[in-house]
Design an enzyme around this catalytic site. Structure first.
Site, PDB file in Angstrom:
ATOM      1  N   ASN A   7      37.394 -27.598 -39.759  1.00 10.51           N
ATOM      2  CA  ASN A   7      36.503 -27.995 -38.679  1.00 10.51           C
ATOM      3  C   ASN A   7      36.423 -29.521 -38.659  1.00 10.51           C
ATOM      4  O   ASN A   7      35.759 -30.119 -39.492  1.00 10.51           O
ATOM      5  CB  ASN A   7      35.125 -27.367 -38.937  1.00 10.51           C
ATOM      6  N   ARG A  91      38.753 -24.717 -35.965  1.00 10.11           N
ATOM      7  CA  ARG A  91      37.710 -24.679 -34.953  1.00 10.11           C
ATOM      8  C   ARG A  91      38.096 -25.694 -33.873  1.00 10.11           C
ATOM      9  O   ARG A  91      38.324 -26.862 -34.172  1.00 10.11           O
ATOM     10  CB  ARG A  91      36.367 -25.079 -35.551  1.00 10.11           C
ATOM     11  N   HIS A 180      28.856 -23.244 -29.507  1.00  6.46           N
ATOM     12  CA  HIS A 180      28.416 -22.401 -30.631  1.00  6.46           C
ATOM     13  C   HIS A 180      28.881 -20.954 -30.443  1.00  6.46           C
ATOM     14  O   HIS A 180      28.288 -20.030 -31.020  1.00  6.46           O
ATOM     15  CB  HIS A 180      26.878 -22.355 -30.782  1.00  6.46           C
ATOM     16  N   ARG A 241      19.574 -34.582 -29.429  1.00  8.67           N
ATOM     17  CA  ARG A 241      19.941 -34.415 -28.019  1.00  8.67           C
ATOM     18  C   ARG A 241      18.713 -34.014 -27.204  1.00  8.67           C
ATOM     19  O   ARG A 241      17.897 -33.228 -27.674  1.00  8.67           O
ATOM     20  CB  ARG A 241      21.012 -33.335 -27.862  1.00  8.67           C
ATOM     21  N   GLU A 384      30.350 -19.067 -39.392  1.00  7.71           N
ATOM     22  CA  GLU A 384      31.417 -19.400 -38.447  1.00  7.71           C
ATOM     23  C   GLU A 384      32.769 -19.459 -39.151  1.00  7.71           C
ATOM     24  O   GLU A 384      33.788 -19.067 -38.588  1.00  7.71           O
ATOM     25  CB  GLU A 384      31.110 -20.752 -37.780  1.00  7.71           C
TER      26      GLU A 384
END
Ligand code: ADP
Length: 398
Positions: A7, A91, A180, A241, A384
């Protein structure tokens, strides 16, 4: 079979080497500050002490070389030779409209990932660097791309088209993509198993609450709606964010503060969210401590975060005819007992009831609603990396 999951972020690279026979982690680690002074790799082989390797790493390829050396290192490695890595799963953040599923990486796939750089300028370039580096260092090893956006490709037009001139969708692909996805998919499949339901029959609201946060509406095991949009900036208030704001604020602040588009984008992505509100931290543990010590703005940041989670759960419940479970995952969702409690206690109008004792868990699968709750509440730790490894195994077996 051993699968290496990679990732890549802009200056970081996380990895796990997974033995698929028993799904155990053989080694894992993180390369940080790639291309910056003070670069290092933290590597840990299961059963051995963590090592920290400090070295200059000009790019992701240099970082990967150190990672692979560590994985096959005589003392602190996990395998005797790199030939024991049978496949690599990457990923990839943005698959655009090209990928509704994971794929084996070939030239055509690379072209499509490259084409999507235009809509994911921050995210896809480091992913591409990681893929190119592995191709150079381990040219014979098959690679699979697992996209953050793929699971969301089932979201219908009613939820993926923005109320803007339609030509922006046609010309620039301005639409909701969602992110996600690997995590939402993993917890959806796991929830179906836990609830003893056929995947095609399960309706859920999945809440991935971490540094970045998103919620999805799952109808019949498929994604029907999600809070993140064209970019990961939309939806919930996050660590740094903003999530949803009145779009008119953007030109207003740009003019008042004399900001360029890049500077404004930086404010919205890096200086807003719970960090912006509190002025304390983007880390929820810090905020919980500060709020307990009487910091009103830290408390306000937590209140706003939780309230938005609740609002979206309510909105998504209105998009399904029944709901089998509301799932909490990721750093905050798995670990913050108070966040789960505060969110769920505000959902009384839906007949949702929390069992405080059962909610007293961190990082473990649990059902934390009362027996008579109208909708079940679950904690399911996300994984993940395992999902990426399973996808990689499935695709290279074909
Ligand atoms: P990401 O993968 O998006 O970087 P994570 O899913 O790892 O993020 O979540 C990180 C967040 O989880 C941090 O804000 C951290 O404070 C929060 N977190 C971790 N443990 C706890 C805890 N025990 N209580 C509250 N928040 C926690």
């Amino acid at each position: 079979m051993n699968i290496l999951v990679i990732n890549c972020g802009s200056s970081s690279l996380k990895y796990q080497l997974i033995n698929m026979e028993d799904e155990s982690i053989l080694a894992k680690g993180l390369a940080e500050r790639i291309g910056i002074e003070g670069a290092r790799v933290k590597h840990e082989t299961t059963g051995k002490e963590e090592v920290v390797i400090e070295d200059t790493m000009d790019d992701h390829k240099a970082a990967l070389k150190i990672v692979l050396d560590s994985i096959a290192h005589k003392e602190y490695g996990a395998v005797a030779d790199l030939s024991e890595i049978n496949a690599v799963g990457h990923r990839v953040v943005h698959g655009g409209e090209d990928f509704a599923e994971s794929v084996v990486i070939d030239d055509a796939v690379m072209k499509a990932i490259n084409d999507n750089v235009e809509i994911a300028p921050l995210h896809n370039p480091p992913n591409i660097m990681g893929i190119d580096a592995i191709k150079e260092i381990l040219p014979e090893v098959p690679m699979v791309a697992v996209f953050d956006t793929a699971f969301h490709q089932t979201i219908p037009a009613v939820n993926h088209i923005y109320p803007l001139p339609y030509e922006y969708y046609e010309k620039y692909k301005v639409r909701r993509f969602g992110f996600h996805g690997t995590s939402h998919q993993y917890i959806t499949e796991r929830a179906a198993e836990i609830l003893g339901k056929d995947l095609s029959e399960v309706n859920l609201v999945t809440c991935h609450l971490g540094n970045g946060s998103s919620i999805s509406a799952i109808v019949g095991g498929k994604c029907y709606d999600t809070t993140m949009g064209f970019t990961p900036l939309e939806g919930l208030a996050m660590g740094t964010r903003s999530g949803d704001i009145d779009p008119a604020i953007i030109p207003f602040i740009m003019e008042k503060e004399n900001l360029s588009t890049e500077e404004m984008s930086n404010v919205l992505n890096k200086k807003s969210g719970v960090l912006g509100i509190s002025g304390v931290s983007s880390d929820f543990r810090d905020l919980e401590v500060a709020a307990k010590e009487g910091n009103d703005r830290a408390q306000l940041a937590l209140d706003i975060f939780e309230n938005r989670v609740r609002k979206y759960i309510g909105a998504f419940l209105s998009e399904m005819d029944h709901c089998d479970g509301i799932i909490f995952t990721a750093g905050v969702g798995e670990n913050s007992i108070t966040t789960r409690e505060n969110v769920a206690k505000g959902l009384k109008a839906f007949g949702i009831k929390v069992d405080d004792e059962k909610n007293n868990v961190r990082g473990k699968e649990a059902i934390f609603s009362t027996e008579d709750s109208a909708i079940k509440l679950l904690v399911i730790p996300t994984n993940e990396e395992l999902k990426i490894a399973k996808e990689t195994q499935r695709l290279i077996a074909k």
